[in-house]
Design an enzyme around this catalytic site. Structure first.
Site, PDB file in Angstrom:
ATOM      1  N   LYS A 111      -1.865  11.853   8.896  1.00 38.41           N
ATOM      2  CA  LYS A 111      -1.205  11.014  10.062  1.00 38.41           C
ATOM      3  C   LYS A 111      -2.051  11.878  11.151  1.00 38.41           C
ATOM      4  O   LYS A 111      -2.337  10.939  12.203  1.00 38.41           O
ATOM      5  CB  LYS A 111       0.135  11.434  10.338  1.00 38.41           C
ATOM      6  N   LYS A 195      -1.084   3.468  -0.242  1.00 35.76           N
ATOM      7  CA  LYS A 195       0.344   3.681  -0.250  1.00 35.76           C
ATOM      8  C   LYS A 195       1.006   2.467   0.692  1.00 35.76           C
ATOM      9  O   LYS A 195       0.439   2.316   1.678  1.00 35.76           O
ATOM     10  CB  LYS A 195       1.029   4.780   0.068  1.00 35.76           C
ATOM     11  N   LYS A 198       5.452   1.868   5.821  1.00 36.20           N
ATOM     12  CA  LYS A 198       5.925   1.174   6.822  1.00 36.20           C
ATOM     13  C   LYS A 198       5.160   1.136   8.207  1.00 36.20           C
ATOM     14  O   LYS A 198       5.017   0.491   9.279  1.00 36.20           O
ATOM     15  CB  LYS A 198       7.351   1.210   6.993  1.00 36.20           C
TER      16      LYS A 198
HETATM   17  P1  ATP Z   1       5.890   5.949   7.574  1.00 40.58           P
HETATM   18  O1  ATP Z   1       4.849   5.152   7.232  1.00 40.58           O
HETATM   19  O2  ATP Z   1       6.553   5.930   8.867  1.00 40.58           O
HETATM   20  O3  ATP Z   1       5.176   7.286   7.102  1.00 40.58           O
HETATM   21  P2  ATP Z   1       6.844   5.325   4.983  1.00 40.58           P
HETATM   22  O4  ATP Z   1       7.017   3.815   4.693  1.00 40.58           O
HETATM   23  O5  ATP Z   1       6.039   6.271   4.241  1.00 40.58           O
HETATM   24  O6  ATP Z   1       7.064   5.917   6.754  1.00 40.58           O
HETATM   25  P3  ATP Z   1       9.370   7.108   4.919  1.00 40.58           P
HETATM   26  O7  ATP Z   1      10.295   7.001   6.182  1.00 40.58           O
HETATM   27  O8  ATP Z   1       8.272   8.232   5.096  1.00 40.58           O
HETATM   28  O9  ATP Z   1       8.485   5.905   4.497  1.00 40.58           O
HETATM   29  O10 ATP Z   1       9.915   7.390   3.457  1.00 40.58           O
HETATM   30  C1  ATP Z   1      11.278   6.651   3.087  1.00 40.58           C
HETATM   31  C2  ATP Z   1      11.349   7.205   1.696  1.00 40.58           C
HETATM   32  O11 ATP Z   1      10.633   6.157   1.113  1.00 40.58           O
HETATM   33  C3  ATP Z   1      10.824   8.497   1.072  1.00 40.58           C
HETATM   34  O12 ATP Z   1      11.508   8.835   0.144  1.00 40.58           O
HETATM   35  C4  ATP Z   1       9.422   8.069   0.675  1.00 40.58           C
HETATM   36  O13 ATP Z   1       9.019   9.135  -0.359  1.00 40.58           O
HETATM   37  C5  ATP Z   1       9.609   6.595   0.189  1.00 40.58           C
HETATM   38  N1  ATP Z   1       8.567   5.940   0.118  1.00 40.58           N
HETATM   39  C6  ATP Z   1       7.820   5.595   1.209  1.00 40.58           C
HETATM   40  N2  ATP Z   1       6.824   4.628   0.773  1.00 40.58           N
HETATM   41  C7  ATP Z   1       6.835   4.700  -0.662  1.00 40.58           C
HETATM   42  C8  ATP Z   1       6.025   3.797  -1.427  1.00 40.58           C
HETATM   43  N3  ATP Z   1       4.802   3.145  -1.104  1.00 40.58           N
HETATM   44  N4  ATP Z   1       6.350   3.812  -2.791  1.00 40.58           N
HETATM   45  C9  ATP Z   1       7.498   4.574  -3.193  1.00 40.58           C
HETATM   46  N5  ATP Z   1       8.088   5.382  -2.233  1.00 40.58           N
HETATM   47  C10 ATP Z   1       7.861   5.338  -1.011  1.00 40.58           C
END
Ligand code: ATP
Ligand code: LTN
Length: 330
Positions: A111, A195, A198
């Site tokens: 990040k 990955k 969001k």
């Molecule tokens: P950001 O993009 O803001 O970092 P994010 O989409 O990675 O957000 P988080 O809020 O960090 O989402 O994660 C919420 C939960 O979803 C965590 O347990 C994270 O490990 C899981 N998660 C996020 N992205 C994935 C993915 N692509 N596949 C499986 N699990 C995920």
């Protein structure tokens, strides 16, 4: 009784990755332990975010939690910032994680690499400290997360061991992460080497997408050379990702999914994956919309904050006492 705790940041529209990797499974713990699920809004501030967007994401996430089958009678659902003990414990714990180990965190490296040095906030660097506070406040022994968060639970374990060694074994409970066998890392549909995320959406399926959009995204997902539907992460990352989505939603193994699709053409395979995603998301989306409209999440969050705070308060006092802060009430 085991204690289970997890959270999601309200940083943007939830993706199918969040659903499969985390959200969908939270309810499964309700029968076996005491569950705490929260909205990590303080963590959402670690990267720049519009205030109204953050508030809306927070409401959305509360409605998604309830729509996923979390029962507020069994699970304590709350907003992180509504329980001040998180910030208070953070202020203590920040002294027990070190610059070197924090700078090695993959999430921080990824990040911060996208920002100018002058725009990297201290909160982004210290992110794992607050996350450790979230976990230990509830004496959680189980933390269900996607693969990307494992490192943060591991550093929490280091911190717990460090504190317990110094102040006594009963100071904090040592947590374990729990990741799913299938679906711990859902990849982008347009670039299966990254990955689905969001805050940096690329080839994402959003939980709020209309169903025709969901179908379209799956039908146009990147596939690989060849024509066999086979799980091979190296050589067939696109097909493997779609197989993972299918298997996790059908709650079957990858091998069973492969067997099911033997002899399928890519087009027919994708259509069936889309059917399964739509069958899961459509009713989920309807429940979410209903909860958002009737605002039934509000009393849940108020009650949740009260319950969470009572428990967090006890841990905070225990840590304050252990490290030598004077309790003036006794
Ligand atoms: P950001 O993009 O803001 O970092 P994010 O989409 O990675 O957000 P988080 O809020 O960090 O989402 O994660 C919420 C939960 O979803 C965590 O347990 C994270 O490990 C899981 N998660 C996020 N992205 C994935 C993915 N692509 N596949 C499986 N699990 C995920
Ligand atoms: N860092 C997590 C969100 C999060 C969390 C937690 C998860 C904050 N505190 C405590 C589990 C336990 C994320 O980005 N998903």
């Amino acid at each position: 009784m085991t204690r289970i705790l997890s959270g999601i940041k309200p940083t943007g529209n939830l993706t199918l990755g969040n659903y499969i990797g985390a959200l969908k499974h939270f309810k499964d713990f309700q029968e076996s332990g005491e569950v705490f699920i929260f909205i990590a809004d303080l963590h959402a501030l670690t990267l720049p975010i519009d205030p109204e967007f953050l508030r809306q994401n927070t409401r959305d996430l509360a409605a998604f939690y309830l729509a996923s089958g979390l029962d507020p009678k069994k699970t304590t659902i709350f907003v992180q910032s509504s329980v001040p003990e998180h910030a208070e414990l953070n202020a203590i714990l920040q002294n027990y994680l070190y610059m070197g180990e924090l700078s090695r965190m993959t999430q921080f490296k990824e990040k911060s690499a996208k920002l100018k040095d002058s725009a990297i906030g201290l909160g982004l660097f210290a992110y794992p400290v607050l996350m450790a506070a979230d976990i230990v406040l509830y004496d959680a022994d189980t933390v269900p997360v996607g693969e990307d968060q494992v490192q943060h639970v591991e550093i929490t374990r280091d911190l717990v061991n460090r504190l317990n060694k110094r102040y006594g074994e009963k100071t904090l409970v040592l947590p374990n992460y729990k990741i799913n066998k299938v679906g711990a890392r859902i990849m982008s549909l347009s670039d299966p080497s990254v990955k689905m995320s969001k805050s940096d959406p690329k080839g994402d399926i959003f939980l709020k997408d209309p169903m025709n959009v969901v179908r379209k995204k799956i039908m146009s997902a990147v596939t690989d050379l060849g024509n066999e539907v086979k799980y091979d992460k190296e050589n067939k990352p696109g097909i493997s990702n779609l197989l993972t989505i299918y298997a996790s939603l059908k709650e079957i193994s990858i091998e069973e999914a492969e067997a099911h699709f033997q002899g399928y053409r890519y087009g027919d395979f994708k259509k069936e994956v889309a059917d399964v995603v739509v069958a899961e998301l459509e009713p989920f989306q309807q429940r979410y919309q209903q909860i958002l409209d009737d605002q039934s999440y509000l009393p849940v969050l108020r009650e949740g904050a009260k319950k969470a705070s009572q428990i967090a308060h006890v841990t905070l006092k225990r840590v304050q006492n252990a490290v030598g802060l004077l309790n003036i009430d006794e």
